[in-house]
Scaffold this motif. Structure first.
Motif, PDB file in Angstrom:
ATOM      1  N   SER A  52       0.828  -1.209   0.000  1.00  0.00           N
ATOM      2  CA  SER A  52       0.000   0.000   0.000  1.00  0.00           C
ATOM      3  C   SER A  52       0.861   1.259   0.000  1.00  0.00           C
ATOM      4  CB  SER A  52      -0.931  -0.001   1.216  1.00  0.00           C
ATOM      5  OG  SER A  52      -0.180  -0.074   2.420  1.00  0.00           O
ATOM      6  N   PHE A  53       2.036   1.218   0.604  1.00  0.00           N
ATOM      7  CA  PHE A  53       2.933   2.368   0.582  1.00  0.00           C
ATOM      8  C   PHE A  53       3.415   2.663  -0.840  1.00  0.00           C
ATOM      9  CE2 PHE A  53       7.465   3.665   0.598  1.00  0.00           C
ATOM     10  CZ  PHE A  53       7.332   4.939   1.137  1.00  0.00           C
ATOM     11  N   LEU A  54       3.607   1.620  -1.643  1.00  0.00           N
ATOM     12  CA  LEU A  54       4.142   1.805  -2.992  1.00  0.00           C
ATOM     13  C   LEU A  54       3.110   2.320  -3.986  1.00  0.00           C
ATOM     14  CD1 LEU A  54       6.292  -1.459  -3.306  1.00  0.00           C
ATOM     15  CD2 LEU A  54       7.109   0.856  -2.852  1.00  0.00           C
ATOM     16  N   VAL A  55       1.829   2.177  -3.690  1.00  0.00           N
ATOM     17  CA  VAL A  55       0.771   2.469  -4.661  1.00  0.00           C
ATOM     18  C   VAL A  55       0.894   3.840  -5.310  1.00  0.00           C
ATOM     19  CG1 VAL A  55      -1.715   2.895  -4.869  1.00  0.00           C
ATOM     20  CG2 VAL A  55      -0.889   0.815  -3.738  1.00  0.00           C
ATOM     21  N   PRO A  56       1.081   4.960  -4.593  1.00  0.00           N
ATOM     22  CA  PRO A  56       1.032   6.268  -5.265  1.00  0.00           C
ATOM     23  C   PRO A  56       2.330   6.692  -5.950  1.00  0.00           C
ATOM     24  CG  PRO A  56       1.296   6.565  -2.903  1.00  0.00           C
ATOM     25  CD  PRO A  56       1.170   5.100  -3.122  1.00  0.00           C
ATOM     26  N   TRP A  57       3.386   5.938  -5.791  1.00  0.00           N
ATOM     27  CA  TRP A  57       4.676   6.384  -6.342  1.00  0.00           C
ATOM     28  C   TRP A  57       4.658   6.289  -7.869  1.00  0.00           C
ATOM     29  CZ3 TRP A  57       8.836   8.483  -3.775  1.00  0.00           C
ATOM     30  CH2 TRP A  57       8.765   8.465  -2.389  1.00  0.00           C
ATOM     31  N   PRO A  58       5.324   7.236  -8.550  1.00  0.00           N
ATOM     32  CA  PRO A  58       5.333   7.224 -10.020  1.00  0.00           C
ATOM     33  C   PRO A  58       6.195   6.088 -10.564  1.00  0.00           C
ATOM     34  CG  PRO A  58       6.755   8.964  -9.189  1.00  0.00           C
ATOM     35  CD  PRO A  58       6.043   8.405  -7.992  1.00  0.00           C
ATOM     36  N   LEU A  59       5.972   5.750 -11.807  1.00  0.00           N
ATOM     37  CA  LEU A  59       6.716   4.665 -12.448  1.00  0.00           C
ATOM     38  C   LEU A  59       8.196   4.989 -12.604  1.00  0.00           C
ATOM     39  CD1 LEU A  59       4.170   3.698 -15.236  1.00  0.00           C
ATOM     40  CD2 LEU A  59       4.765   2.353 -13.213  1.00  0.00           C
ATOM     41  N   SER A  60       8.535   6.266 -12.594  1.00  0.00           N
ATOM     42  CA  SER A  60       9.942   6.637 -12.752  1.00  0.00           C
ATOM     43  C   SER A  60      10.817   6.068 -11.640  1.00  0.00           C
ATOM     44  CB  SER A  60      10.079   8.165 -12.787  1.00  0.00           C
ATOM     45  OG  SER A  60       9.565   8.744 -11.590  1.00  0.00           O
ATOM     46  N   THR A  61      10.224   5.719 -10.502  1.00  0.00           N
ATOM     47  CA  THR A  61      11.009   5.158  -9.402  1.00  0.00           C
ATOM     48  C   THR A  61      11.573   3.788  -9.747  1.00  0.00           C
ATOM     49  OG1 THR A  61       8.989   4.246  -8.426  1.00  0.00           O
ATOM     50  CG2 THR A  61       9.707   6.404  -7.653  1.00  0.00           C
ATOM     51  N   LEU A  62      11.038   3.142 -10.775  1.00  0.00           N
ATOM     52  CA  LEU A  62      11.574   1.845 -11.196  1.00  0.00           C
ATOM     53  C   LEU A  62      12.878   1.994 -11.969  1.00  0.00           C
ATOM     54  CD1 LEU A  62       8.296   0.091 -12.417  1.00  0.00           C
ATOM     55  CD2 LEU A  62       9.568  -0.372 -10.306  1.00  0.00           C
ATOM     56  N   ASP A  63      13.205   3.210 -12.383  1.00  0.00           N
ATOM     57  CA  ASP A  63      14.442   3.475 -13.128  1.00  0.00           C
ATOM     58  C   ASP A  63      14.510   2.631 -14.405  1.00  0.00           C
ATOM     59  OD1 ASP A  63      16.799   4.806 -13.602  1.00  0.00           O
ATOM     60  OD2 ASP A  63      18.035   3.365 -12.513  1.00  0.00           O
ATOM     61  N   ARG A  64      13.359   2.491 -15.056  1.00  0.00           N
ATOM     62  CA  ARG A  64      13.288   1.810 -16.351  1.00  0.00           C
ATOM     63  C   ARG A  64      12.574   2.751 -17.310  1.00  0.00           C
ATOM     64  NH1 ARG A  64      15.809  -0.914 -13.199  1.00  0.00           N
ATOM     65  NH2 ARG A  64      15.994  -3.201 -13.158  1.00  0.00           N
ATOM     66  N   PRO A  65      13.297   3.714 -17.902  1.00  0.00           N
ATOM     67  CA  PRO A  65      12.643   4.772 -18.696  1.00  0.00           C
ATOM     68  C   PRO A  65      11.783   4.238 -19.837  1.00  0.00           C
ATOM     69  CG  PRO A  65      14.942   5.318 -18.267  1.00  0.00           C
ATOM     70  CD  PRO A  65      14.755   3.918 -17.821  1.00  0.00           C
ATOM     71  N   GLU A  66      12.263   3.229 -20.548  1.00  0.00           N
ATOM     72  CA  GLU A  66      11.490   2.737 -21.690  1.00  0.00           C
ATOM     73  C   GLU A  66      10.195   2.079 -21.229  1.00  0.00           C
ATOM     74  OE1 GLU A  66      13.920   0.192 -24.022  1.00  0.00           O
ATOM     75  OE2 GLU A  66      15.337   1.776 -24.589  1.00  0.00           O
ATOM     76  N   LEU A  67      10.280   1.289 -20.175  1.00  0.00           N
ATOM     77  CA  LEU A  67       9.080   0.651 -19.641  1.00  0.00           C
ATOM     78  C   LEU A  67       8.106   1.696 -19.127  1.00  0.00           C
ATOM     79  CD1 LEU A  67       7.502  -1.870 -18.702  1.00  0.00           C
ATOM     80  CD2 LEU A  67       8.838  -1.791 -16.574  1.00  0.00           C
ATOM     81  N   ALA A  68       8.618   2.682 -18.381  1.00  0.00           N
ATOM     82  CA  ALA A  68       7.742   3.717 -17.832  1.00  0.00           C
ATOM     83  C   ALA A  68       7.078   4.522 -18.942  1.00  0.00           C
ATOM     84  CB  ALA A  68       8.544   4.630 -16.911  1.00  0.00           C
TER      85      ALA A  68
END
Length: 408
Positions: A132-148
């Protein structure tokens, strides 16, 4: 999934040419080691501490996080004072706000908690509430620009939305990498591949214990060798595989020939020796006759006639020093063509220094290298001599004695 406390220091995430960031990061790690037996540097400016033992001892994650924040703030403030000028006098006042401390299940969530803690105090994600803590974080936090970028074009902008997608479809559309990122976004996996720059764990599964203070204090087993291995591996990650080397024995007769520097590839378990035998009368440490007829041991590649037996000397000179070796009457000690000493050594002098009494000796060990070559032939004889304070390995060559190495 391991519960971790992460310290995030944004001011030292990138190393500059003067090395200040590395020094401050080292001080931060040392400050944490004052109350945590296992501090895991993850990358410059980021380190993690398993909370299981320390939290139980100090009274909970909140207390541990506050202790970590205070300890790190003192180190960063001290650095700010050291480099404070009239132009940046506010650095010391804001140093404490430049550090984030977070606690969560898994490295990924703990890093995000530490980032969220900047300027507001430690952020503690209760155990089991990482998804539940991870839910609102943006996809950029995955550090995978193409996937995001692709997910955003599909209308998916947060980790929660990504986690809600059907797993089989994610695997089919984005492959194994995308499926792993989704597991991290769901809080099922605790760490993204490639985030660590330092010291990957030595074995999968539970955390490898690395005791830095008071071995076994938290009930874990001491493993100092593992800590050294992790530290060297981290240096190798930063400088490259060829930058960290270690000595390795190879075939040869003298110690300088047998020593070779090779890239470090992991821990080793070979032992080390002491000094030479001191028996008067020419008996070597391995029981060899003083003529060297019994050989000198074997090593890689087969026998090496004339090889000096173990133990190896502690210091091998890059340039041998001239030496004098005389008998009791003051006559020079030589070596015959058969490899036999012409007299019993009594005194030795190195590089014109004071004479020292020889209390024991072994050898000689003659060698005749490249005997078939007119220009490349090299005849030598080595002898160990022991004085009241040290032991030397002398080499007889070109009509004189040379100090080649010294024993402890």
């Amino acid at each position: 999934m391991e519960r971790l406390l992460v310290v995030w220091c944004p001011g030292i995430l990138e190393e500059q040419e003067h090395g200040r960031e590395a020094r401050v990061f080292g001080a931060v790690v040392a400050a944490l080691e004052a109350f945590a037996t296992h501090v895991d540097p993850v990358r410059p400016g980021v380190c993690a501490v398993p909370t299981r033992g320390p939290s139980r001892y100090f009274g909970g994650d909140e207390v541990l996080a506050r202790m970590a924040a205070d300890a790190v703030a003192r180190e960063t403030a001290a650095d700010a004072v050291a480099r404070e000028t009239a132009a940046d006098a506010v650095a010391r006042e804001t140093a404490a706000d430049a550090v984030g401390v977070g606690v969560a299940d898994g490295l990924f969530a703990a890093v995000l908690a530490a980032r969220a803690a900047l300027g507001r105090g430690p952020v503690i994600v209760p155990a089991g509430e990482t998804p539940s803590f991870l839910v609102p974080w943006p996809l950029s936090t995955l550090d995978r620009p193409e996937l995001a970028d692709l997910l955003v074009r599909l209308g998916i902008r947060t980790l929660g939305a990504f986690a809600a997608l059907p797993g089989p479809q994610v695997l089919a559309r984005f492959g194994a990498e995308g499926a792993l990122c989704q597991r991290v976004a769901r809080g099922v996996e605790g760490e993204l591949p490639g985030f660590r720059l330092f010291f990957p764990r030595l074995s999968p599964g539970p955390a490898t214990t690395v005791v830095t203070r008071q071995a076994g204090f938290w009930g874990d087993s001491a493993d100092v060798d593992a800590r050294a291995t992790r530290a060297v591996a981290g240096v190798q990650e930063l400088l490259g595989p060829e930058a960290v080397v270690r000595g390795r024995l190879q075939g040869g007769r003298g110690p300088a020939q047998r020593a070779r520097l090779v890239p470090w590839t992991g821990p080793r378990t070979d032992g080390a020796g002491g000094g030479p035998g001191t028996g008067r009368g020419g008996r070597g440490p391995g029981g060899q006759d003083r003529t060297g007829r019994a050989g000198g041991g074997t090593t890689s590649g087969g026998p090496w006639p004339g090889q000096v037996p173990p133990p190896a000397p502690a210091v091998v000179l890059s340039r041998p020093l001239p030496a004098l070796l005389v008998d009791g009457a003051g006559g020079a000690v030589g070596v015959t063509g058969d490899g036999i000493a012409t007299a019993v050594p009594a005194r030795v002098s190195v590089a014109g220094g004071a004479w020292a009494e020889v209390t024991g000796w072994a050898g000689p060990w003659p060698s005749d290298e490249r005997w078939w070559s007119v220009r490349g032939r090299r005849r030598q004889a080595r002898m160990q001599v022991v004085t009241a304070t040290t032991a030397h390995l002398l080499t007889r060559e070109r009509g004189g004695w040379w100090l080649e190495a010294t024993y402890d």
